[in-house]
Design an enzyme around this catalytic site. Structure first.
Site, PDB file in Angstrom:
ATOM      1  N   LYS A  91       0.804  -1.231   0.000  1.00  0.00           N
ATOM      2  CA  LYS A  91       0.000   0.000   0.000  1.00  0.00           C
ATOM      3  C   LYS A  91       0.832   1.274   0.000  1.00  0.00           C
ATOM      4  O   LYS A  91       0.415   2.286  -0.533  1.00  0.00           O
ATOM      5  CB  LYS A  91      -0.936   0.009   1.220  1.00  0.00           C
ATOM      6  CG  LYS A  91      -2.088  -0.979   1.106  1.00  0.00           C
ATOM      7  CD  LYS A  91      -3.034  -0.810   2.272  1.00  0.00           C
ATOM      8  CE  LYS A  91      -4.142  -1.830   2.214  1.00  0.00           C
ATOM      9  NZ  LYS A  91      -5.116  -1.676   3.304  1.00  0.00           N
ATOM     10  N   ASP A 127      -9.979   2.764   1.971  1.00  0.00           N
ATOM     11  CA  ASP A 127     -10.082   2.223   3.337  1.00  0.00           C
ATOM     12  C   ASP A 127     -10.849   3.166   4.275  1.00  0.00           C
ATOM     13  O   ASP A 127     -11.712   2.725   5.037  1.00  0.00           O
ATOM     14  CB  ASP A 127      -8.685   1.970   3.921  1.00  0.00           C
ATOM     15  CG  ASP A 127      -8.056   0.695   3.367  1.00  0.00           C
ATOM     16  OD1 ASP A 127      -8.794  -0.187   2.908  1.00  0.00           O
ATOM     17  OD2 ASP A 127      -6.813   0.591   3.396  1.00  0.00           O
ATOM     18  N   ALA A 153      -3.147   3.303  16.259  1.00  0.00           N
ATOM     19  CA  ALA A 153      -3.240   4.477  15.375  1.00  0.00           C
ATOM     20  C   ALA A 153      -1.975   4.694  14.546  1.00  0.00           C
ATOM     21  O   ALA A 153      -2.005   5.399  13.538  1.00  0.00           O
ATOM     22  CB  ALA A 153      -3.535   5.721  16.200  1.00  0.00           C
ATOM     23  N   GLY A 155      -0.234   2.293  12.950  1.00  0.00           N
ATOM     24  CA  GLY A 155      -0.099   1.333  11.852  1.00  0.00           C
ATOM     25  C   GLY A 155      -0.767   1.851  10.586  1.00  0.00           C
ATOM     26  O   GLY A 155      -1.312   2.969  10.572  1.00  0.00           O
ATOM     27  N   GLY A 279     -14.456  -6.579  11.270  1.00  0.00           N
ATOM     28  CA  GLY A 279     -14.026  -5.805  10.107  1.00  0.00           C
ATOM     29  C   GLY A 279     -14.595  -6.239   8.765  1.00  0.00           C
ATOM     30  O   GLY A 279     -14.241  -5.648   7.736  1.00  0.00           O
TER      31      GLY A 279
HETATM   32  P1  NAP Z   1       0.361  -2.624  10.344  1.00  0.00           P
HETATM   33  O1  NAP Z   1       0.579  -1.421   9.507  1.00  0.00           O
HETATM   34  O2  NAP Z   1       1.436  -3.658  10.445  1.00  0.00           O
HETATM   35  O3  NAP Z   1       0.012  -2.099  11.827  1.00  0.00           O
HETATM   36  C1  NAP Z   1      -0.072  -2.994  12.919  1.00  0.00           C
HETATM   37  C2  NAP Z   1      -0.513  -2.253  14.171  1.00  0.00           C
HETATM   38  O4  NAP Z   1      -0.670  -3.215  15.225  1.00  0.00           O
HETATM   39  C3  NAP Z   1       0.502  -1.211  14.649  1.00  0.00           C
HETATM   40  O5  NAP Z   1      -0.175  -0.149  15.248  1.00  0.00           O
HETATM   41  C4  NAP Z   1       1.283  -2.018  15.701  1.00  0.00           C
HETATM   42  O6  NAP Z   1       1.907  -1.206  16.675  1.00  0.00           O
HETATM   43  C5  NAP Z   1       0.151  -2.808  16.326  1.00  0.00           C
HETATM   44  N1  NAP Z   1       0.644  -3.974  17.035  1.00  0.00           N
HETATM   45  C6  NAP Z   1       1.191  -5.084  16.489  1.00  0.00           C
HETATM   46  N2  NAP Z   1       1.533  -5.947  17.475  1.00  0.00           N
HETATM   47  C7  NAP Z   1       1.199  -5.339  18.650  1.00  0.00           C
HETATM   48  C8  NAP Z   1       1.321  -5.710  20.018  1.00  0.00           C
HETATM   49  N3  NAP Z   1       1.841  -6.893  20.381  1.00  0.00           N
HETATM   50  N4  NAP Z   1       0.850  -4.857  20.962  1.00  0.00           N
HETATM   51  C9  NAP Z   1       0.303  -3.671  20.616  1.00  0.00           C
HETATM   52  N5  NAP Z   1       0.173  -3.265  19.324  1.00  0.00           N
HETATM   53  C10 NAP Z   1       0.623  -4.091  18.379  1.00  0.00           C
HETATM   54  O7  NAP Z   1      -0.925  -3.453   9.872  1.00  0.00           O
HETATM   55  P2  NAP Z   1      -2.257  -2.861   9.178  1.00  0.00           P
HETATM   56  O8  NAP Z   1      -2.182  -3.049   7.728  1.00  0.00           O
HETATM   57  O9  NAP Z   1      -2.505  -1.510   9.721  1.00  0.00           O
HETATM   58  O10 NAP Z   1      -3.362  -3.887   9.718  1.00  0.00           O
HETATM   59  C11 NAP Z   1      -3.753  -3.874  11.087  1.00  0.00           C
HETATM   60  C12 NAP Z   1      -4.999  -4.745  11.270  1.00  0.00           C
HETATM   61  O11 NAP Z   1      -6.113  -4.170  10.589  1.00  0.00           O
HETATM   62  C13 NAP Z   1      -4.835  -6.153  10.704  1.00  0.00           C
HETATM   63  O12 NAP Z   1      -5.463  -7.049  11.592  1.00  0.00           O
HETATM   64  C14 NAP Z   1      -5.590  -6.084   9.388  1.00  0.00           C
HETATM   65  O13 NAP Z   1      -6.116  -7.357   9.017  1.00  0.00           O
HETATM   66  C15 NAP Z   1      -6.718  -5.137   9.745  1.00  0.00           C
HETATM   67  N6  NAP Z   1      -7.281  -4.452   8.565  1.00  0.00           N
HETATM   68  C16 NAP Z   1      -8.588  -4.684   8.252  1.00  0.00           C
HETATM   69  C17 NAP Z   1      -9.152  -4.046   7.182  1.00  0.00           C
HETATM   70  C18 NAP Z   1     -10.593  -4.309   6.843  1.00  0.00           C
HETATM   71  O14 NAP Z   1     -11.030  -3.976   5.733  1.00  0.00           O
HETATM   72  N7  NAP Z   1     -11.364  -4.860   7.762  1.00  0.00           N
HETATM   73  C19 NAP Z   1      -8.405  -3.157   6.390  1.00  0.00           C
HETATM   74  C20 NAP Z   1      -7.059  -2.933   6.740  1.00  0.00           C
HETATM   75  C21 NAP Z   1      -6.515  -3.593   7.837  1.00  0.00           C
HETATM   76  P3  NAP Z   1       3.401  -0.624  16.434  1.00  0.00           P
HETATM   77  O15 NAP Z   1       3.224   0.601  15.567  1.00  0.00           O
HETATM   78  O16 NAP Z   1       3.898  -0.322  17.779  1.00  0.00           O
HETATM   79  O17 NAP Z   1       4.170  -1.709  15.733  1.00  0.00           O
END
Ligand code: NAP
Length: 317
Positions: A91, A127, A153, A155, A279
């Site tokens: 992305k 999104d 917030a 991620g 989601g």
């Molecule tokens: P990403 O960019 O990798 O972000 C991951 C987030 O999770 C970051 O804020 C990270 O914190 C946090 N995190 C990971 N491990 C953690 C832990 N052990 N404790 C606390 N925080 C933790 O991933 P993303 O693309 O944003 O996706 C995040 C989620 O949203 C996924 O589950 C994805 O499937 C879902 N999603 C759903 C949709 C939908 O259409 N429903 C669309 C997009 C994403 P740090 O910054 O500290 O690493």
């Protein structure tokens, strides 16, 4: 025609398609690129949408390693695709590949939808609007009226949700992230968007906190909607993000995770009597918006919802 929900094509398959051969049928004019991508439910949802619109073009999924995005996009354009969806890990990198960006993609700094138009590759991000539509659809309420806490917030999905909230001029935003510095960066962008409209009170409309029972408790008493944008909750063994006793019946909880369909956060919310959803509705609406960009027609949301529920094995609210 292969089963496009079950089949994952490769970059080699795309190279072959550009040479007019190989396993990707000529009818396939859309695809999601990601890695890993085999679990994506988008082919089932989008093919149902395309069929309901009476179109014969089909939608597949292609595994593309991060360093091959540009080649894959060039091959897709050269071999007659109309558009692509992009998911993890593409992305952000996609910003560099687009010849044009719509305002939202530029603002969010991420692209999830590409449209090929002659030599133009136009990048969009659905999104944030997908989240707005999902919240309206499931809870019959508008994001713009909510005081929102965003878990994760910093991620990719959390940044999109935060900036969408800022665009909607939500009255209050609380950003929570494990790596707090990332949330501060997002807060600066959100404040820039909120500037002028909402700085009349003594309270800053955007607050950044770390995870922790006391800081969460302090803030949750002044929050309407909690959005989980972390990946925590996908595994049963994941720790709780929010202690169960902090979830009150007046809260609304939106967990962006859809696998599993009911995360521990959603279980806790339901047990507390709070309104809660996963989601899948966001996945549905961001996909519907992509289809609208590609076809310039209203998306057949009900057909897409039904196909998504069937492929995902869970009701889509
Ligand atoms: P990403 O960019 O990798 O972000 C991951 C987030 O999770 C970051 O804020 C990270 O914190 C946090 N995190 C990971 N491990 C953690 C832990 N052990 N404790 C606390 N925080 C933790 O991933 P993303 O693309 O944003 O996706 C995040 C989620 O949203 C996924 O589950 C994805 O499937 C879902 N999603 C759903 C949709 C939908 O259409 N429903 C669309 C997009 C994403 P740090 O910054 O500290 O690493």
């Amino acid at each position: 025609m292969p089963d496009l929900q079950q089949t994952t094509f490769t970059l080699d398959d795309l190279r072959a398609r550009a040479e007019g051969r190989g396993p990707i049928p000529p009818e396939v004019g859309f695809a999601v690129l990601g890695s890993p991508v085999e679990h994506s439910l988008s082919p089932a949802m989008q093919n149902a949408g395309l069929s309901a619109l009476g179109l014969e073009t089909r939608y597949g999924k292609i595994d593309c390693p991060p360093e091959k995005l540009r080649e894959a996009v060039d091959l897709a354009r050269a071999s007659g695709f109309t558009g692509l969806n992009l998911t993890i890990p593409h992305k952000f990198e996609a910003l560099k590949i687009c010849t044009e960006l719509d305002d939202t993609a530029r603002l969010l700094g991420a692209v999830n939808t590409l449209l090929f138009d002659g030599s133009r590759t136009v990048g969009f991000n659905t999104d944030g609007q997908g989240l707005v539509r999902a919240i309206r659809d499931v809870f019959s309420m508008d994001l713009r009226d909510q005081r929102v806490m965003i878990l994760g917030a910093g991620g990719g999905a959390g940044t999109a949700a935060t900036l969408q909230c800022a665009l909607e001029k939500c009255p209050r935003l609380v950003l929570v992230n494990r790596t707090v510095e990332k949330a501060h960066d997002v807060a600066a962008k959100a404040k820039a968007l909120l500037h002028s409209d909402r700085l009349e009170g003594p309270d800053d409309p955007v607050t950044v906190i770390a995870f922790g029972e006391n800081s969460l408790r302090d803030q949750l008493s002044r929050i309407d909607l909690v959005i989980n944008a972390t990946s925590l909750g996908m595994k049963r063994s994941d720790p709780r993000l929010v202690p169960a006793e902090l979830i009150t019946p007046d809260l609304t909880v939106f967990d962006m995770i859809y696998r599993p369909a009911v995360t521990r956060l959603l279980e806790d919310a339901q047990a507390a009597g709070a309104r809660a959803t996963n989601g899948l509705s966001m996945l549905l609406h961001q996909g519907a918006l992509s289809l609208e960009i590609w076809t310039d027609r209203s998306a057949p949301v009900d057909a897409m919802r039904e196909a998504l529920a069937k492929a995902g094995g869970a009701k889509v609210p």
